[in-house]
Design an enzyme around this catalytic site. Sequence first.
Site, PDB file in Angstrom:
ATOM      1  N   ARG A 205      81.573 113.433 -15.919  1.00 56.40           N
ATOM      2  CA  ARG A 205      80.784 113.867 -14.757  1.00 56.40           C
ATOM      3  C   ARG A 205      81.481 115.011 -14.029  1.00 56.40           C
ATOM      4  O   ARG A 205      82.718 115.069 -13.988  1.00 56.40           O
ATOM      5  CB  ARG A 205      80.585 112.695 -13.792  1.00 56.40           C
ATOM      6  CG  ARG A 205      79.762 111.591 -14.420  1.00 56.40           C
ATOM      7  CD  ARG A 205      79.375 110.530 -13.429  1.00 56.40           C
ATOM      8  NE  ARG A 205      78.736 109.419 -14.137  1.00 56.40           N
ATOM      9  CZ  ARG A 205      78.245 108.356 -13.558  1.00 56.40           C
ATOM     10  NH1 ARG A 205      78.299 108.222 -12.244  1.00 56.40           N
ATOM     11  NH2 ARG A 205      77.683 107.400 -14.270  1.00 56.40           N
ATOM     12  N   VAL A 262      65.434 101.075 -14.823  1.00 58.23           N
ATOM     13  CA  VAL A 262      65.298  99.615 -14.692  1.00 58.23           C
ATOM     14  C   VAL A 262      64.370  99.289 -13.531  1.00 58.23           C
ATOM     15  O   VAL A 262      64.279 100.040 -12.556  1.00 58.23           O
ATOM     16  CB  VAL A 262      66.673  98.930 -14.477  1.00 58.23           C
ATOM     17  CG1 VAL A 262      67.455  98.843 -15.765  1.00 58.23           C
ATOM     18  CG2 VAL A 262      67.474  99.624 -13.392  1.00 58.23           C
TER      19      VAL A 262
HETATM   20  C1  FA5 Z   1      75.280 104.260 -14.164  1.00 53.73           C
HETATM   21  O1  FA5 Z   1      75.938 105.133 -14.727  1.00 53.73           O
HETATM   22  C2  FA5 Z   1      74.245 103.485 -14.871  1.00 53.73           C
HETATM   23  N1  FA5 Z   1      74.050 104.008 -16.178  1.00 53.73           N
HETATM   24  C3  FA5 Z   1      74.629 102.006 -14.904  1.00 53.73           C
HETATM   25  C4  FA5 Z   1      73.472 101.130 -15.302  1.00 53.73           C
HETATM   26  C5  FA5 Z   1      73.415 100.651 -16.607  1.00 53.73           C
HETATM   27  C6  FA5 Z   1      72.485 100.820 -14.399  1.00 53.73           C
HETATM   28  C7  FA5 Z   1      72.344  99.865 -16.980  1.00 53.73           C
HETATM   29  C8  FA5 Z   1      71.393 100.030 -14.759  1.00 53.73           C
HETATM   30  C9  FA5 Z   1      71.347  99.552 -16.059  1.00 53.73           C
HETATM   31  P1  FA5 Z   1      76.617 104.390 -11.963  1.00 53.73           P
HETATM   32  O2  FA5 Z   1      76.559 105.850 -11.788  1.00 53.73           O
HETATM   33  O3  FA5 Z   1      76.533 103.558 -10.731  1.00 53.73           O
HETATM   34  O4  FA5 Z   1      75.517 103.871 -12.923  1.00 53.73           O
HETATM   35  O5  FA5 Z   1      77.981 104.031 -12.727  1.00 53.73           O
HETATM   36  C10 FA5 Z   1      78.264 102.739 -13.202  1.00 53.73           C
HETATM   37  C11 FA5 Z   1      79.740 102.410 -12.975  1.00 53.73           C
HETATM   38  O6  FA5 Z   1      80.539 103.436 -13.564  1.00 53.73           O
HETATM   39  C12 FA5 Z   1      80.131 102.424 -11.499  1.00 53.73           C
HETATM   40  O7  FA5 Z   1      79.876 101.173 -10.916  1.00 53.73           O
HETATM   41  C13 FA5 Z   1      81.603 102.698 -11.578  1.00 53.73           C
HETATM   42  O8  FA5 Z   1      82.310 101.503 -11.876  1.00 53.73           O
HETATM   43  C14 FA5 Z   1      81.698 103.618 -12.783  1.00 53.73           C
HETATM   44  N2  FA5 Z   1      81.776 105.004 -12.328  1.00 53.73           N
HETATM   45  C15 FA5 Z   1      80.783 105.822 -11.977  1.00 53.73           C
HETATM   46  N3  FA5 Z   1      81.226 107.042 -11.660  1.00 53.73           N
HETATM   47  C16 FA5 Z   1      82.564 107.018 -11.842  1.00 53.73           C
HETATM   48  C17 FA5 Z   1      83.603 107.988 -11.709  1.00 53.73           C
HETATM   49  N4  FA5 Z   1      83.371 109.248 -11.363  1.00 53.73           N
HETATM   50  N5  FA5 Z   1      84.865 107.620 -11.978  1.00 53.73           N
HETATM   51  C18 FA5 Z   1      85.113 106.350 -12.378  1.00 53.73           C
HETATM   52  N6  FA5 Z   1      84.194 105.395 -12.535  1.00 53.73           N
HETATM   53  C19 FA5 Z   1      82.924 105.709 -12.265  1.00 53.73           C
END
Ligand code: FA5
Length: 348
Positions: A205, A262
């Site tokens: 990201r 979802v």
């Molecule tokens: C998602 O990326 C969704 N794809 C998750 C999901 C899967 C939702 C299936 C519904 C169904 P999100 O952006 O919140 O969601 O990231 C999920 C997890 O990745 C976060 O809770 C965190 O633990 C981790 N995460 C996200 N961004 C970062 C980052 N920049 N650095 C480290 N960990 C991160």
Amino acid sequence: MEDKIKNIQQDYKEKIDQAKSLKELDGIFLELFGKNGKLDQLPKEFKNLSPDKLRVVSPLFNQIKQELEKAIQRKREEVKEEIYKSLENEKFVRQPGRLQAKKRQGHLHPTTQLLNETIELFSKLGFERFDAPHIDTDEYNFELLNIPEGHPARDLWDTLYIDSEKYGIQPGKLLLRTHTSNGQIRAMRQLKPPMRVMIFDRCFRYENLDARHEHTLEQFEIVYIDKGVSMANLQYLSEYFFQGILGKDIKARLRPKYYPFVEPGAGVDGLCIFCKGKGCNVCGGTGWLELAGAGMIHPQVLKNGGIDPNEYSGIAWGVGPERMAMLKYGVEDIRLFKSGDLKFLEKY
Ligand code: FA5
């Protein structure tokens, strides 16, 4: 005095010739040239000699002194040569050097340890690994997950795009996957329900980096599709995971949260491991920590994956193993994991 010098020369020439070791030669050298050595002491007696005598004795003394010095040196080389020759036939036994004996033992990276524990937990429930590409298309990462171009939800993922024109692909269509959800549609199309898969590994990201945000991050996701799968399964699996990793008393709580793929979507909280629900600085006084994102797979996404939403339902659930490892091991800054700092890594 001349006889005295010549006698010393005679005696010591023999001694030098017969010497067998470097140690013996060192002894001879000291007897002659050391403090109070035979040659060292002689010049003290020269003061009693007449000038004529001195003219003869002095050069003789210097000549013999030099001869004996050279003879000792020559004999040293001979003795060394013999030592080397005798060693040629020796058999050497190799022994570990000090560094080798203290060889440092490596171990798995803390994130890998946590990931392995997670994989083991879900494998026990019949989940299988499914790999999705790190470099992927906009279609799999966004469009087929109900996030068309221009949709405001794209702002949830700060995306790193690849200069795709270079590869003959329409601009803006090739990217580094932002989440493991890019594997959802592929898994559905390839496997067909009933299915239980785990998709994990790196995501990328365009983040503002801080103690909780990395540009290269790990994710772990499960996709479970079958007849009659419901939010109850989501609640159960979340708690099963939190308790397996963080401890038996960690409850899970589902809160409404928006993810386009979802419906309903949920933020999955775990009971704060530090205060156990009482409220502390880490959980901002709420008693809960948001640990995962999840929800019932949207009917349109199931359709995109070739699955009839009237027949099947599914859940998707994703977590950040590094954030979990921070919690489990008490790590304050996520950036330490990929810092390569051995002092940090050796602790785990
Ligand atoms: C998602 O990326 C969704 N794809 C998750 C999901 C899967 C939702 C299936 C519904 C169904 P999100 O952006 O919140 O969601 O990231 C999920 C997890 O990745 C976060 O809770 C965190 O633990 C981790 N995460 C996200 N961004 C970062 C980052 N920049 N650095 C480290 N960990 C991160």
